[in-house]
Design a protein around this motif. Structure first.
Motif, PDB file in Angstrom:
ATOM      1  N   GLY A 145      60.257-101.852 -22.490  1.00 22.77           N
ATOM      2  CA  GLY A 145      59.945-101.043 -23.836  1.00 22.77           C
ATOM      3  C   GLY A 145      59.761-102.246 -25.012  1.00 22.77           C
ATOM      4  O   GLY A 145      59.784-103.240 -25.021  1.00 22.77           O
ATOM      5  N   SER A 146      59.556-101.736 -25.945  1.00 25.17           N
ATOM      6  CA  SER A 146      59.247-102.426 -27.323  1.00 25.17           C
ATOM      7  C   SER A 146      60.596-103.218 -27.722  1.00 25.17           C
ATOM      8  O   SER A 146      61.850-102.794 -27.635  1.00 25.17           O
ATOM      9  N   SER A 147      60.487-104.203 -28.265  1.00 24.18           N
ATOM     10  CA  SER A 147      61.877-105.001 -28.774  1.00 24.18           C
ATOM     11  C   SER A 147      61.742-105.173 -30.177  1.00 24.18           C
ATOM     12  O   SER A 147      62.267-105.973 -30.983  1.00 24.18           O
ATOM     13  N   LEU A 206      55.498-116.275 -43.612  1.00 18.15           N
ATOM     14  CA  LEU A 206      55.989-116.101 -44.774  1.00 18.15           C
ATOM     15  C   LEU A 206      56.103-117.407 -45.735  1.00 18.15           C
ATOM     16  O   LEU A 206      55.444-117.606 -46.616  1.00 18.15           O
ATOM     17  N   GLY A 207      56.566-118.554 -44.860  1.00 16.27           N
ATOM     18  CA  GLY A 207      56.608-119.857 -45.428  1.00 16.27           C
ATOM     19  C   GLY A 207      55.226-120.053 -45.993  1.00 16.27           C
ATOM     20  O   GLY A 207      54.904-120.852 -46.871  1.00 16.27           O
ATOM     21  N   ALA A 208      54.414-119.956 -44.909  1.00 15.62           N
ATOM     22  CA  ALA A 208      53.006-120.683 -45.242  1.00 15.62           C
ATOM     23  C   ALA A 208      52.230-119.747 -46.322  1.00 15.62           C
ATOM     24  O   ALA A 208      51.663-120.131 -47.196  1.00 15.62           O
ATOM     25  N   LEU A 209      52.530-118.557 -46.399  1.00 12.42           N
ATOM     26  CA  LEU A 209      52.151-117.564 -47.483  1.00 12.42           C
ATOM     27  C   LEU A 209      52.495-118.193 -48.866  1.00 12.42           C
ATOM     28  O   LEU A 209      51.938-118.209 -49.676  1.00 12.42           O
ATOM     29  N   MET A 219      64.157-114.616 -30.506  1.00 12.36           N
ATOM     30  CA  MET A 219      64.138-115.775 -31.458  1.00 12.36           C
ATOM     31  C   MET A 219      62.711-116.100 -31.977  1.00 12.36           C
ATOM     32  O   MET A 219      62.555-116.659 -33.127  1.00 12.36           O
ATOM     33  N   GLY A 220      62.093-116.141 -30.955  1.00 11.80           N
ATOM     34  CA  GLY A 220      60.599-116.687 -31.412  1.00 11.80           C
ATOM     35  C   GLY A 220      59.889-115.692 -32.339  1.00 11.80           C
ATOM     36  O   GLY A 220      59.010-116.370 -33.130  1.00 11.80           O
ATOM     37  N   ASP A 221      60.009-114.255 -32.338  1.00 18.55           N
ATOM     38  CA  ASP A 221      59.556-113.483 -33.216  1.00 18.55           C
ATOM     39  C   ASP A 221      60.154-113.700 -34.649  1.00 18.55           C
ATOM     40  O   ASP A 221      59.368-113.877 -35.425  1.00 18.55           O
ATOM     41  N   ILE A 222      61.407-113.931 -34.835  1.00 14.64           N
ATOM     42  CA  ILE A 222      61.960-114.448 -35.909  1.00 14.64           C
ATOM     43  C   ILE A 222      61.304-115.847 -36.674  1.00 14.64           C
ATOM     44  O   ILE A 222      60.921-115.943 -37.701  1.00 14.64           O
TER      45      ILE A 222
END
Length: 174
Positions: free
Chosen positions: A5-7, A23-26, A13-16
């Protein structure tokens, strides 16, 4: 419930790390865009023509009004005030440090209390043959004070002592 199922409720940790990187690049891109279209003013100092004030004040002064013939390169006069018994000239150095000249008939104690508060006596110095009392302030300010024939002259500044001393040496009554 299936194990495939969905996480979404429990990100890896990779998603974070990926989310923080995006966000940092933005934020960095927005900051860079702002830098392209933002101009910081060179200085907020408003210069005045002190020479014309000196020319009109000297004949009316009841004392030998002191002023520099010219200011050092990059220095700007920002204020000049005259009455028949007082003279003030404020300048800002090329490093945006203030230097003030005050002349007033009367005792030096009042001028020192007003313009060199919390300063302490640091001896005497001779500048162009004239003896000045040197005072040092708590924030590195230096003040030169001289009283002659009932007229007190005070020069105080945030600039380095050598610069303020050179300014004092440049003062002339003509």
């Amino acid at each position: 419930m299936s194990s495939t199922g969905s996480s979404r409720g429990n990100p890896s940790m990779g998603d974070i790390v990926r989310s923080v990187a995006v966000l940092g690049a933005l934020v960095l891109a927005l900051w860079g865009f702002g830098q392209l279209f933002t101009k910081t003013p060179d200085s907020n100092v408003k210069p005045i023509d002190y020479v014309s004030t000196v020319r009109s004040a000297r004949p009316a002064a009841e004392f030998a009004l002191l002023a520099p013939a010219t200011l050092p390169k990059g220095w700007v006069a920002t204020s000049a005030q005259f009455t028949p018994t007082t003279w003030h000239l404020g300048v800002v150095t090329d490093d945006e440090e203030y230097v003030g000249l005050e002349q007033r008939t009367g005792d030096a104690k009042q001028l020192v209390a007003t313009y060199a508060k919390d300063s302490t006596a640091a001896g005497e110095v001779t500048i162009d043959g004239e003896t000045w009392n040197l005072r040092e302030g708590p924030d590195g300010e230096v003040t030169f004070v001289r009283t002659e024939s009932g007229l007190t002259t005070l020069v105080t500044g945030e600039a380095p002592r050598a610069e303020v001393e050179a300014y004092v040496a440049s003062l002339s009554a003509s």
